[in-house]
Design an enzyme around this catalytic site. Sequence first.
Site, PDB file in Angstrom:
ATOM      1  N   ASP A 112       0.790  -1.241   0.000  1.00  0.00           N
ATOM      2  CA  ASP A 112       0.000   0.000   0.000  1.00  0.00           C
ATOM      3  C   ASP A 112       0.820   1.289   0.000  1.00  0.00           C
ATOM      4  O   ASP A 112       0.240   2.370   0.185  1.00  0.00           O
ATOM      5  CB  ASP A 112      -0.911   0.017   1.239  1.00  0.00           C
ATOM      6  CG  ASP A 112      -2.110  -0.907   1.080  1.00  0.00           C
ATOM      7  OD1 ASP A 112      -2.559  -1.106  -0.060  1.00  0.00           O
ATOM      8  OD2 ASP A 112      -2.601  -1.416   2.105  1.00  0.00           O
ATOM      9  N   ASP A 174      -5.368  -4.479  -6.005  1.00  0.00           N
ATOM     10  CA  ASP A 174      -5.147  -3.162  -5.393  1.00  0.00           C
ATOM     11  C   ASP A 174      -3.786  -2.572  -5.793  1.00  0.00           C
ATOM     12  O   ASP A 174      -3.614  -1.356  -5.868  1.00  0.00           O
ATOM     13  CB  ASP A 174      -5.201  -3.252  -3.858  1.00  0.00           C
ATOM     14  CG  ASP A 174      -6.252  -4.218  -3.337  1.00  0.00           C
ATOM     15  OD1 ASP A 174      -6.485  -5.251  -3.991  1.00  0.00           O
ATOM     16  OD2 ASP A 174      -6.822  -3.959  -2.277  1.00  0.00           O
TER      17      ASP A 174
HETATM   18  N1  GLY Z   1      -7.201  -2.686   0.468  1.00  0.00           N
HETATM   19  C1  GLY Z   1      -7.703  -1.911  -0.589  1.00  0.00           C
HETATM   20  C2  GLY Z   1      -9.160  -1.823  -0.653  1.00  0.00           C
HETATM   21  O1  GLY Z   1      -9.870  -2.164   0.298  1.00  0.00           O
HETATM   22  O2  GLY Z   1      -9.623  -1.403  -1.680  1.00  0.00           O
END
Ligand code: GLY
Length: 398
Positions: A112, A174
Amino acid sequence: MQRGNIKLNNPERFNDGFEISKEKLNAAIKKATDKWLKKLEEFNGKFPGTMSKEEDKYVLGENNSWTQGMHTGSALLAYELTGNEKFLEYAKQHIESYYWRYENKVDMWCHDVGFAFSPSVIALYKITGDEAMKELALKAADHFRTYIYSEKGGFILRSYTRRDTPDGCRTMMDTLMNIPLLFWAYEQTGEERYIEAAKSQLAVTEKYLIREDGSSFHHYMFDVETHAPVRGLTFQGHSDDSCWARGHSWGVYGFPVAYTYIKDESLLPLHRDVTYFMLNHMPKTYIPYYDYDFVEECSEAHDSSSALISACGLLEACKYLDETCEEYNIYKTAANKMVNGVIDHCMDYENKDFDGLVNRVTCSAPHNLCIDGCTSYGDYFLLEALVRLTKPDWKRYW
Ligand code: GLY
C-alpha cells in the site's frame, strides 16, 4: 491469452452520450466542498481511520494505514476545485506525519505504499513544486521497490513481513494503483529497477489475476519458497471465483495509468475487457454491489467507491483514446452515469448524518467491516471524479 474479445451486452445503456449538466456538477462540488471545510475543521489535523464506525462516523487518529494518503489528497482536490487556501494549508499540516511515517516505517511493509504517498506527498510536489516532497516520495518509492517487490517472483508482495506465509506471499488487484509510485520514480530518476518492477507487476497481474472473461481474482497466491503461482482467491469479495467490485475498479483505473506511462498497446484491449465485464454487471442505479456476483436489486452491501474509482479510470482512458472510437463514447458515458448515480444516491447530506462525502461504501462485506458506510477513498475519489469532469487540464496525482 487473446484479449479484446469481451462484448458489451447492453451497448444502448452506454452509447447515448449522457453527460452530467454543468449546473449539477457545480452544485455537487459546492455541496461536497462546503461539507469538507466544516469536517476538516472538526478533524483538526487528525486523520479519519480507514473506515467509518458507529453511525457512519470516523474515528480520528494517526497517519498509519493505507487510506490516509487519500485523506490528504481529498483536501488538495478540494483546494483545486475551490481555490480556497484553507484546504491547501490543511494538507500542508500533514507533511510532518509523512516524514514520521517514512522514518518509522509505519504501515510501510506492504503493497500500500503508493496509496499512502501518491495522492498526498507527490500531489503536494505537483501543486507546490516543493522539492522536499519529491525527495520524500522518492525515498518511499525506493523502500517500496527494495523490500516489497519479489525479485524471485517478479511481483509486489502483499506483505514483506508475512512473505513466508501463504497470507503474505500473494499479489493483488489493489497493487495496480500502487505501482504508479514506481512509474513516477522512474520518470524522476531514470533508474531502470523502477520500471522493470512496475512492468513485471503488470504482466503478472494480466497473466494470473485477470480471467479470460475480463473479470478478476482479488488475490493470487504464490508458493512461499519458490514464488511460483499457486491459485487465485478472494479476500474482500463474495467468493474465490467471483469478482470483487473495488478490486476490479483498481484495474479499471490502474491499467490506463500504466498506459500513460509506458504506452504499451496491449494494455488497451485488456482494459476494454476489464471495463466491459464491469459494464455487463452494472446494476440499474450505477452503484455496484460489493461484488459483481450481484447485479439485480438485492439487499447486499454497495460499493459506491468502486463506481467513482472506475469513473476516474474511464475518464483517464478518454484522454488518450481517439474521440471517434467506440470505446471513447462508451467510457465517457459510463463514467458520467456512475458519477451521476453517486451524486443521486450517496450524497444525501440533508437527511443522513454521515461523516464522509459519500456513503454506501463497503470496506469488507465478508469481514462485516463498514457496510454501506464512509471511507477516505470514497471521499477522495468523489472529489477526483468532480475535478476530472470540470477541469480537463488537471494534473493527475498518480
Ligand atoms: N485494500 C484496498 C481496498 O480495500 O480497496
